[in-house]
Design a protein around this motif. Structure first.
Motif, short mmCIF file in Angstrom:
data_model
loop_
_atom_site.label_atom_id
_atom_site.label_comp_id
_atom_site.label_asym_id
_atom_site.label_seq_id
_atom_site.Cartn_x
_atom_site.Cartn_y
_atom_site.Cartn_z
N UNK A 199 0.82 -1.21 0.00
CA UNK A 199 0.00 0.00 0.00
C UNK A 199 0.86 1.27 0.00
N UNK A 200 2.15 1.13 0.25
CA UNK A 200 3.04 2.28 0.22
C UNK A 200 3.58 2.57 -1.18
N UNK A 201 3.31 1.68 -2.12
CA UNK A 201 4.00 1.75 -3.41
C UNK A 201 3.67 3.01 -4.21
N UNK A 202 2.45 3.53 -4.11
CA UNK A 202 2.08 4.64 -4.98
C UNK A 202 2.86 5.91 -4.68
N UNK A 203 3.34 6.08 -3.44
CA UNK A 203 4.13 7.28 -3.16
C UNK A 203 5.59 6.99 -2.85
N UNK A 204 5.99 5.72 -2.90
CA UNK A 204 7.41 5.39 -2.78
C UNK A 204 8.08 5.31 -4.15
N UNK A 205 7.40 4.68 -5.09
CA UNK A 205 7.97 4.48 -6.42
C UNK A 205 7.51 5.60 -7.35
N UNK A 206 8.17 6.72 -7.23
CA UNK A 206 7.88 7.89 -8.06
C UNK A 206 9.21 8.51 -8.48
N UNK A 262 3.83 9.88 11.08
CA UNK A 262 3.34 11.16 10.57
C UNK A 262 4.46 12.19 10.48
N UNK A 263 5.35 12.18 11.46
CA UNK A 263 6.44 13.17 11.49
C UNK A 263 7.59 12.81 10.55
N UNK A 264 7.71 11.54 10.18
CA UNK A 264 8.88 11.11 9.41
C UNK A 264 9.06 11.85 8.09
N UNK A 265 7.98 12.10 7.29
CA UNK A 265 8.22 12.88 6.06
C UNK A 265 8.70 14.30 6.36
N UNK A 266 8.21 14.87 7.46
CA UNK A 266 8.60 16.23 7.82
C UNK A 266 10.05 16.26 8.30
N UNK A 267 10.45 15.23 9.05
CA UNK A 267 11.85 15.14 9.50
C UNK A 267 12.78 15.00 8.30
N UNK A 268 12.35 14.21 7.31
CA UNK A 268 13.18 14.04 6.11
C UNK A 268 13.35 15.35 5.35
N UNK A 269 12.36 16.23 5.42
CA UNK A 269 12.46 17.52 4.73
C UNK A 269 13.58 18.39 5.30
N UNK A 270 13.98 18.12 6.55
CA UNK A 270 15.06 18.90 7.17
C UNK A 270 16.40 18.65 6.50
N UNK A 271 16.46 17.65 5.63
CA UNK A 271 17.70 17.37 4.91
C UNK A 271 18.07 18.51 3.96
N UNK A 305 12.58 4.11 11.39
CA UNK A 305 12.20 3.15 10.36
C UNK A 305 11.59 3.85 9.15
N UNK A 306 10.62 4.72 9.39
CA UNK A 306 9.94 5.35 8.26
C UNK A 306 10.76 6.46 7.62
N UNK A 307 11.63 7.10 8.38
CA UNK A 307 12.55 8.05 7.75
C UNK A 307 13.42 7.33 6.72
N UNK A 308 13.81 6.11 7.02
CA UNK A 308 14.61 5.33 6.07
C UNK A 308 13.76 4.80 4.93
N UNK A 309 12.58 4.26 5.25
CA UNK A 309 11.72 3.67 4.22
C UNK A 309 11.29 4.72 3.19
N UNK A 310 10.91 5.90 3.66
CA UNK A 310 10.41 6.93 2.74
C UNK A 310 11.53 7.59 1.95
N UNK A 311 12.77 7.25 2.27
CA UNK A 311 13.92 7.76 1.51
C UNK A 311 14.56 6.69 0.65
N UNK A 312 13.84 5.60 0.40
CA UNK A 312 14.43 4.44 -0.27
C UNK A 312 15.05 4.78 -1.62
N UNK A 313 14.51 5.77 -2.31
CA UNK A 313 15.03 6.11 -3.63
C UNK A 313 16.16 7.11 -3.62
N UNK A 314 16.65 7.50 -2.44
CA UNK A 314 17.64 8.58 -2.36
C UNK A 314 18.99 8.13 -1.83
N UNK A 325 2.46 11.42 1.56
CA UNK A 325 2.99 10.54 2.60
C UNK A 325 2.45 10.94 3.96
N UNK A 326 2.42 12.24 4.22
CA UNK A 326 1.94 12.73 5.51
C UNK A 326 0.46 12.42 5.70
#
Length: 553
Positions: A35-42, A481-490, A364-373, A140-141
């Motif tokens: 169910x995560x595929x639609x916004x991970x594989x972009x 919920x916070x993991x996409x926002x934390x990733x934006x701090x990159x 975990x989700x900070x890593x998962x949502x960054x899989x393509x980076x 993602x959020x």
């Protein structure tokens, strides 16, 4: 009075009934990561230019290069703009060539996309580029917000309406709204569908574990968590059931990479998911309720009937006088928020385990949502992410029994945090090394998640077990919920997200030292049993797992 644990051992605490139940409840764990595929594989920044077909009305025979040179402005580096175009004019081609175009505007008629690894993604379908480029992270959020809402709605609700019902409803929602997301005509409808899918996913995962543990089965990050399963299984196999659920989940992550590799259209992938979910929809109505919960609600006749059925499936016999004794003396128990928050011990347990769950899930989700980076091919990276978790769940089955819950959780949190911090010692372009370290860090954080789900169920009594897991899951989902926002701090520096979630994992690991060990103990049925958890142990003797309680000196 005979404890339910003795009844469970009499009718079989890991017989054919429990094995079938584990299988049925574990299969959805295989599907949930997809169910995560639609916004991970972009492709978040695909090759593109504004659609400037307007000029073809004046010069239909223009070559592509001429058309773009005449209708698109140049960036400072000399490349054609990907987000702006010249304002259309009602001139003939000679006038346009002679005078040129100067006024610019945003892309009025959409974009034309160049080569991407996919046939279609939410980015290209909904034009999530340029000024809308942050909408992919927003999706993602929204999804994570839905998971938080689902944990809040379906978690505590299981104490009132039962583990079974609050597991079945999310399945219906997953089937309906995963298909609805694939049919979404615009981004708003897609986000609304994803919110409901997230809510159903959060509710399903939290309720399937207790159903399994009370009934005998599962657990996983992405997994199908049902208390009825935890409450059906015996002491010796409780961790096995939970970790097997996680194993199905990691196989689902590998399958997700394969599915998207073959089906490069996100809408078609949604339909495949809905089709697989339809299979779960068919059999979910036959999942039994938790007998522990029925007894706690005073529904003794239903509990007695269910216990007899389980004994028959496991080919065991149970004496009626033994069954009458446990059922006849079982009091209707009430619990919930009040039971937890009027006990200093239970509040301490809840705060510590919730913070640990928050920390490991944030990482975990900070890593998962960054899989393509991370520099490697996204399909390979996702496959490695999934397959690397399999040893964690297999080891978890053994280590939980050898080291116990507390040492397992402390060590996995510390290792996960420290390995992720180690990635900062290597340059960003070291794709292979960084991917390996990130996979190892995710391995330990996922392992910690398996331990935490087992641990939280054993820390709290039956009357509030679902409420406690629901509250703990709120912290878990807030982290998601916070993991996409934390990733934006990159954008400030790539190290910022890593330092945040790694440090929290290390701190939470240290705090877990304050919790009692719960391994090889009966599940507590009351608040008093839970409070006594730190002063009694249940030892295992003989090959047939006979248990006795002994007071610690």
């Amino acid at each position: 009075m005979v404890e339910f644990g003795e009844i469970l051992r009499t009718i079989g605490d890991f017989g054919l009934f429990q094995k079938i139940l584990i299988l049925l409840l574990a299969f959805p764990n295989f599907l949930l990561p997809i169910f995560f595929s639609s916004f991970l594989f972009i492709d978040s920044d695909p090759e593109r230019h504004c659609d400037t077909a307007w000029i073809l009305a004046a010069a239909p025979n223009l070559t592509r290069d001429d058309r773009l040179n005449l209708t698109l402005p140049r960036e400072d580096d000399g490349s054609l703009s990907r987000c702006r175009m010249f304002v259309p004019v009602d001139w003939d081609l000679d006038a346009i060539r002679k005078y040129g175009l100067n006024a610019t505007t945003t892309c009025r008629d959409g974009w034309v996309y160049g080569h991407t690894p996919y046939q279609s993604t939410i980015v290209t379908d909904f034009d999530l580029v340029c000024e809308r480029s942050n909408m992919a992270e927003v999706s993602q959020t929204i999804f994570m917000t839905g998971m938080l809402a689902g944990s809040f709605v379906f978690g505590p609700g299981a104490n009132s309406y039962g583990r079974r019902r609050t597991t079945q409803i999310p399945i219906v929602l997953l089937l309906a709204f995963s298909a609805a997301a694939g049919l979404a005509p615009n981004f708003a409808v897609y986000m609304a569908s994803q919110f409901v899918v997230g809510a159903a996913l959060g509710g399903y995962r939290i309720n399937s574990v207790v159903l399994e543990s009370e009934s005998g089965a599962l657990r996983s990050f992405w997994s199908f968590h049902s208390f009825a399963s935890t409450e059906w299984i015996g002491i010796s196999r409780r961790s096995l059931a939970s970790c097997m659920s996680q194993l199905f989940s990691c196989l689902g992550q590998c399958t997700m990479a394969g599915l998207v590799y073959v089906v490069r259209d996100w809408r078609k992938a949604q339909y495949v998911m809905a089709g697989a979910q339809a299979l779960v929809f068919v059999y979910i109505w036959w999942i039994p309720e938790s007998a522990r919960w029925l007894l706690g609600q005073g529904r003794t006749a239903e509990a007695k009937t269910l216990i007899r059925k389980v004994a028959a499936i496991n080919k065991k016999e149970i004496q009626e006088d033994l069954l009458d004794e446990v059922v006849g003396e079982q009091k209707v128990q009430s619990g919930g928020f009040k039971t937890i928050f009027t006990s200093a011990v239970l509040v301490k347990h809840l705060l510590i385990i919730s913070f640990a769950w928050f920390s490991l899930n944030l990482g975990y989700f900070c890593l998962v949502l960054n899989v393509g980076k991370f520099g490697l091919n996204i399909f390979l990276a996702q496959f490695l992410f999934g397959i690397s978790e399999a040893p964690a769940h297999l080891l978890c089955i053994w280590v939980l029994e050898v080291l116990g819950r507390k040492k397992s959780l402390v060590s996995t949190l510390l290792m996960g945090g420290l390995v992720c911090l180690l990635t900062l010692a290597f340059p960003e372009n070291s794709a292979v090394v960084v991917t390996v370290l990130v996979s190892v860090g995710k391995f330990f954080l996922n392992w910690a998640g398996s331990v935490a789900m087992v641990y939280i169920q054993e820390l709290f009594p039956t009357t509030v077990r679902q409420t406690a897991v629901g509250l703990g899951s709120l912290a878990y989902r807030v982290a998601g919920l916070l993991s996409p926002l934390i990733n934006m701090l990159a954008v400030y520096h790539r190290s910022v997200p890593i330092i945040i979630f790694s440090s929290l994992a290390v701190v939470s690991g240290a705090l877990v030292l304050l919790l009692p060990e719960t391994g090889r103990k009966e599940l507590p049925d009351s608040a008093d049993d839970a409070k006594a958890n730190g002063t009694t142990t249940t030892e295992k003797t003989g090959s047939d797992f006979n248990y006795r309680k002994s007071t610690k000196l």
